[in-house]
Every structure is written in C-alpha cells, then in structure tokens.
Design an enzyme around this catalytic site. Structure first.
Site, short mmCIF file in Angstrom:
data_model
loop_
_atom_site.label_atom_id
_atom_site.label_comp_id
_atom_site.label_asym_id
_atom_site.label_seq_id
_atom_site.Cartn_x
_atom_site.Cartn_y
_atom_site.Cartn_z
N ASP A 192 0.85 -1.19 0.00
CA ASP A 192 0.00 0.00 0.00
C ASP A 192 0.89 1.24 0.00
OD1 ASP A 192 -3.07 0.83 0.84
OD2 ASP A 192 -1.55 2.25 1.56
N ASN A 221 -1.89 12.95 -3.51
CA ASN A 221 -2.87 13.46 -4.49
C ASN A 221 -3.21 14.90 -4.19
OD1 ASN A 221 -3.44 11.48 -6.36
ND2 ASN A 221 -4.97 10.47 -5.11
N ASP A 258 -1.57 9.57 -10.52
CA ASP A 258 -1.61 8.46 -11.50
C ASP A 258 -0.20 8.09 -11.95
OD1 ASP A 258 -4.29 8.34 -11.37
OD2 ASP A 258 -4.70 9.17 -13.37
N GLU A 281 -4.64 2.43 -4.44
CA GLU A 281 -3.17 2.53 -4.33
C GLU A 281 -2.61 1.28 -3.67
OE1 GLU A 281 -5.06 2.99 -2.00
OE2 GLU A 281 -4.14 3.68 -0.15
N1 LIG Z 1 -4.39 9.53 -8.53
C1 LIG Z 1 -5.05 8.44 -8.13
N2 LIG Z 1 -5.44 8.32 -6.85
C2 LIG Z 1 -6.11 7.21 -6.46
C3 LIG Z 1 -6.39 6.19 -7.40
N3 LIG Z 1 -7.05 5.21 -6.72
C4 LIG Z 1 -7.18 5.62 -5.42
N4 LIG Z 1 -6.59 6.82 -5.30
C5 LIG Z 1 -6.49 7.63 -4.07
O1 LIG Z 1 -5.71 6.96 -3.09
C6 LIG Z 1 -6.02 7.54 -1.86
C7 LIG Z 1 -5.98 6.49 -0.79
O2 LIG Z 1 -6.07 7.17 0.44
P1 LIG Z 1 -6.21 6.43 1.79
O3 LIG Z 1 -6.96 5.16 1.67
O4 LIG Z 1 -6.80 7.44 2.78
O5 LIG Z 1 -4.80 6.06 2.22
P2 LIG Z 1 -3.47 6.91 2.31
O6 LIG Z 1 -3.70 8.35 2.11
O7 LIG Z 1 -2.48 6.30 1.35
O8 LIG Z 1 -3.00 6.68 3.80
P3 LIG Z 1 -2.28 5.41 4.36
O9 LIG Z 1 -2.68 4.23 3.53
O10 LIG Z 1 -2.76 5.30 5.75
O11 LIG Z 1 -0.81 5.65 4.27
C8 LIG Z 1 -7.38 8.20 -1.99
O12 LIG Z 1 -7.24 9.59 -1.91
C9 LIG Z 1 -7.83 7.82 -3.41
O13 LIG Z 1 -8.53 8.89 -4.05
C10 LIG Z 1 -5.99 6.35 -8.73
O14 LIG Z 1 -6.21 5.51 -9.61
N5 LIG Z 1 -5.33 7.47 -9.07
#
Ligand SMILES: Nc1nc2c(ncn2[C@@H]2O[C@H](COP(=O)(O)OP(=O)(O)OP(=O)(O)O)[C@@H](O)[C@H]2O)c(=O)[nH]1
Length: 403
Positions: A261, A269, A278, A304
């Site tokens: 992860d 983002n 992306d 992610e």
């Molecule tokens: N740019 C982009 N962002 C994505 C995609 N899929 C998911 N995300 C973003 O990934 C982020 C995941 O955030 P969280 O689940 O809160 O996790 P995190 O911010 O990585 O925090 P931790 O996992 O605790 O380190 C979200 O803001 C989603 O919008 C994608 O295909 N492209």
C-alpha cells in the site's frame, strides 16, 4: 452491360485474391474426387453403347468399336492422368468437358457412316451428351455454355447430313433438344451460383467467427489487466491463482501473498494533483514488477494497493520477506518527492502472508492475513515490511526489515 450475378460473385475480392481463385483452390480436392468417379462411370457408359450400335446399326458396328477404343478410350486415360497434374480444378473441368465434346463428335462421325433409317430414332440419344456436360459433370457455368454450343453444333450439323432427316424430323428433334439445352443450362447456372454462394457464406461465417474469437481474446485480456499500470487486476490474479492451484495440486502448494500500500497517498494526491498521483502509481507498479521474480504475479489490487502472488520452490517466510523488502526498497529508490510524508519521498508499507493454496478462492483468507500484516506495518511507522501467518491467529512481527 448486364452481367449474371454468378460472375459478380466470382469477381469479388477476398484479401489479395478473388472469390474465383479461392473457391477453385478450396474445392479442388473434393471436386477432383467427383470428377474421377464421374469420368470413370461415363467411360463405362460410353463403351456400353458399342453393343447397342452393333444391334441397331450393324453396318457401322466395327467402326464404332474401333473409333471408341482408339480415340475415346485413350482420351479417357489421358484425362485420368491429367487429373493428377498440379493445375487449377477449372482446367481439369475444362479438360473433362473437352473430352466429352470430342466423344460427341466421334459418335456423330460414326453415325454418319450408316444408311440405316434406325439412326434417326437412335440420334435422340445425342442429347445425353448435353445432360452430361451441364448436369452430370457440373462444370462452371461459362464452360457449360461453351460445351453446349459445341454439342449443338455437332448434333445439328450431323442431322443436316443424316440420310432421311427431313424438316419434320429436325422440328421434332428441336422440340426435345431446345428445352433440354435451355433447362440443363439453367440447372447448371443454379448449381454453379448456389455452390459459390454457399461457399462465400461459409467463408464469411468463418471470418466472422475468427474475428469474434480474436475480439473475445482481446476483451478477455483487457478485462484481466489494469489499464493504468498494465499489471493484472484482481480478476487476472484470481484466474492466475486458480490455474496455479490446479497445476500445483499434487505438489508443494505454499504461496506467499505480498500486499503493498502506498503511504499517505491521499496527501500525495492533494499536494501534487490527481494526474501526478496516476503517474506515481505507474512508477510504483513498475518498481514492484522489477522487484518480482519470474514466478511472481503482481497485480493492482485496487486504488493505491498492490498485491504480489509469490510462488516457487523453497518458498518460506524468509524468501517472501526478502521479496517484500526488495519491493519496499525499490519503491523508496524511485525517490519520488512527497513532502507530506515523514520519509520525504513516496514509500510503501508491505504485509506478507505465507499459506497453502488449495484452490483459487483460498486466496481470500490469505489476503485478510496479509492485510492485517500491512496495517501492522502502517502502525509501526510505514515504509516497512510485516509478515502474518495464515495458520496463526496473530500477526507475527518480523524485526528483520525494521528501520
Ligand atoms: N491519482 C489516483 N489516486 C487514487 C487512485 N485510486 C485511489 N486513489 C487515491 O488513493 C487515496 C488512498 O487514500 P487512503 O486510503 O486514505 O490512504 P493513504 O492516504 O495512502 O493513507 P495510508 O494508507 O494510511 O498511508 C485516496 O485519496 C484515493 O482517491 C488512482 O487511480 N489514481
């Protein structure tokens, strides 16, 4: 100019060739078998007329025998030999009708030698040649037309010279002859068109089937691949796991699941924008892939999150932990700036679970366990690897790769 639809069908282009050439090539073997059989049967028929000649027209019996044996017999043999040659089937069909044309001519010449009035009744048999040239041999329509012209010329020129053939006889003959010629030609046209149409239809169906199979294959591929990163998606991984479970049923079924992860990705983002996010995911995917071995399958598990199915001989907690660490280090080595992260660059947390893969669905409990290990890694400060054990209820902490 008006063209019969048969010729339009023949002229159609199919790839770099024409319908005519392709049709001829594809029907060659089957048609040749028919031609051989029909030629053999026709030769038998033709020679069986010798006793009829002798009985009806004894004055020309000997001539009939000699001409049939020394002209038509060798021609029939030549024809059977010619069939072996590697020439287009159309040429073989043409040769067969040419021999029948010559046989007609020979028959007419033989009959011209008699003064017997019975010849007039017998001469109706000449129309059998027309049946042979159009329906029995069933050559292409254009060949049937040429052959019919030759047969008609032979028959009606001979009638002109036959003793006792007056206008009444000629009219009687025409009454039978004209419909025979027209109707047999019509039958041949219908047969030629239908067989070509059917062939083209089958060809079309085969082409459509092949296209459909190719599209299905592409769709199948697409539906198992994540478009952003090019890695397998969840469906792709499940399929791979199911196939793997089948292959390994009798052998060592131990696998390791490595769940990855991206740390603080929401913040990434928010700071750099979704497009940069992306781009980051693509680079992380490449880094994960490069850290994997040939036995491993990496997939984008969602958002992610990534997952690697690690297999291979001698797989154990140590080798899977080493893979997890390789992945973690290779993402960190990208050195993608992330000012909101405590590590100042993009990092990943990794959870591992080693377990037994009995069938494709058996991944779920392993994934749950790997997920638990992943969150242990997150809680411990991110950018690290933790291992859980499927057969243990609690996550086993590995101190091996702690910062
Ligand atoms: N740019 C982009 N962002 C994505 C995609 N899929 C998911 N995300 C973003 O990934 C982020 C995941 O955030 P969280 O689940 O809160 O996790 P995190 O911010 O990585 O925090 P931790 O996992 O605790 O380190 C979200 O803001 C989603 O919008 C994608 O295909 N492209």
């Amino acid at each position: 100019m008006y063209r019969l639809s048969y010729f339009d069908l023949l002229a159609q282009r199919i790839g770099d060739t024409t319908a005519k050439a392709r049709f001829d090539r594809d029907r060659h073997d089957q048609r040749l078998a028919t031609l051989r059989l029909v030629t053999f049967l026709l030769a038998l028929f033709y020679f069986s007329y010798i006793p009829v000649d002798m009985y009806l027209l004894p004055d020309i019996g000997l001539r009939s025998l000699l001409i049939r044996f020394f002209v038509v017999g060798p021609l029939a043999v030549f024809l059977l030999i010619y069939y072996q040659r590697p020439v287009p089937i159309r040429h073989k069909e043409f040769a067969s009708i040419a021999v029948v044309g010559i046989a007609t001519l020979v028959w007419c010449i033989v009959l011209l030698g008699t003064d017997n009035p019975r010849v007039l009744h017998y001469f109706y048999a000449g129309l059998v040649f027309q049946l042979v040239l159009t329906i029995v041999l069933a050559p292409p329509f254009e060949q049937s037309v040429y052959a019919s012209i030759v047969v008609c010329l032979c028959l009606y020129t001979t009638i002109w010279l036959l003793p006792g053939a007056d206008t009444e006889y000629v009219i009687n003959h025409l009454v039978v002859g004209v419909p025979t010629v027209v109707l047999t030609l019509m039958a041949n046209y219908r047969f030629s068109t239908e067989s070509l149409r059917l062939y083209l239809q089958n060809l079309n169906t085969d082409t459509l089937r092949a296209e459909l199979a190719e599209r299905n294959e592409n769709l199948d591929k697409i539906s198992h691949i994540d478009p952003l990163t090019g890695l397998a998606n969840r469906r792709g991984l499940s399929r791979h796991a199911a196939a793997l479970a089948l292959r390994r049923r009798a052998r060592d079924q131990r696998v390791a699941l490595v769940l990855i992860d991206v740390d603080h990705f929401k913040a990434f983002n928010d700071t750099y924008g979704h497009d940069a996010g992306d781009h980051c995911l693509k680079q992380v995917a490449q880094a994960i892939q490069s850290a994997c071995g040939p036995q491993d399958t990496a997939c984008r598990y969602g958002g992610e999150e990534f997952l690697v199915l690690h297999t291979g001989n001698g797989l154990d907690a140590l080798s899977s932990a080493a893979l997890g660490e390789r992945i973690r280090a290779s993402v960190a080595a990208l050195d993608l700036a992330h000012r909101e992260s405590e590590h100042a660059c993009v990092t990943v947390s990794v959870g591992i679970c080693v377990g037994i893969l009995e069938h494709g669905d058996a991944l779920t409990p392993l994934i749950l366990e790997a997920d638990r290990a992943l969150y242990a890694a997150k809680r411990a400060g991110r950018n690290r690897v933790r291992e859980g054990r499927h057969d243990a209820s609690s996550v086993i902490q590995l101190s091996l790769f702690d910062d």
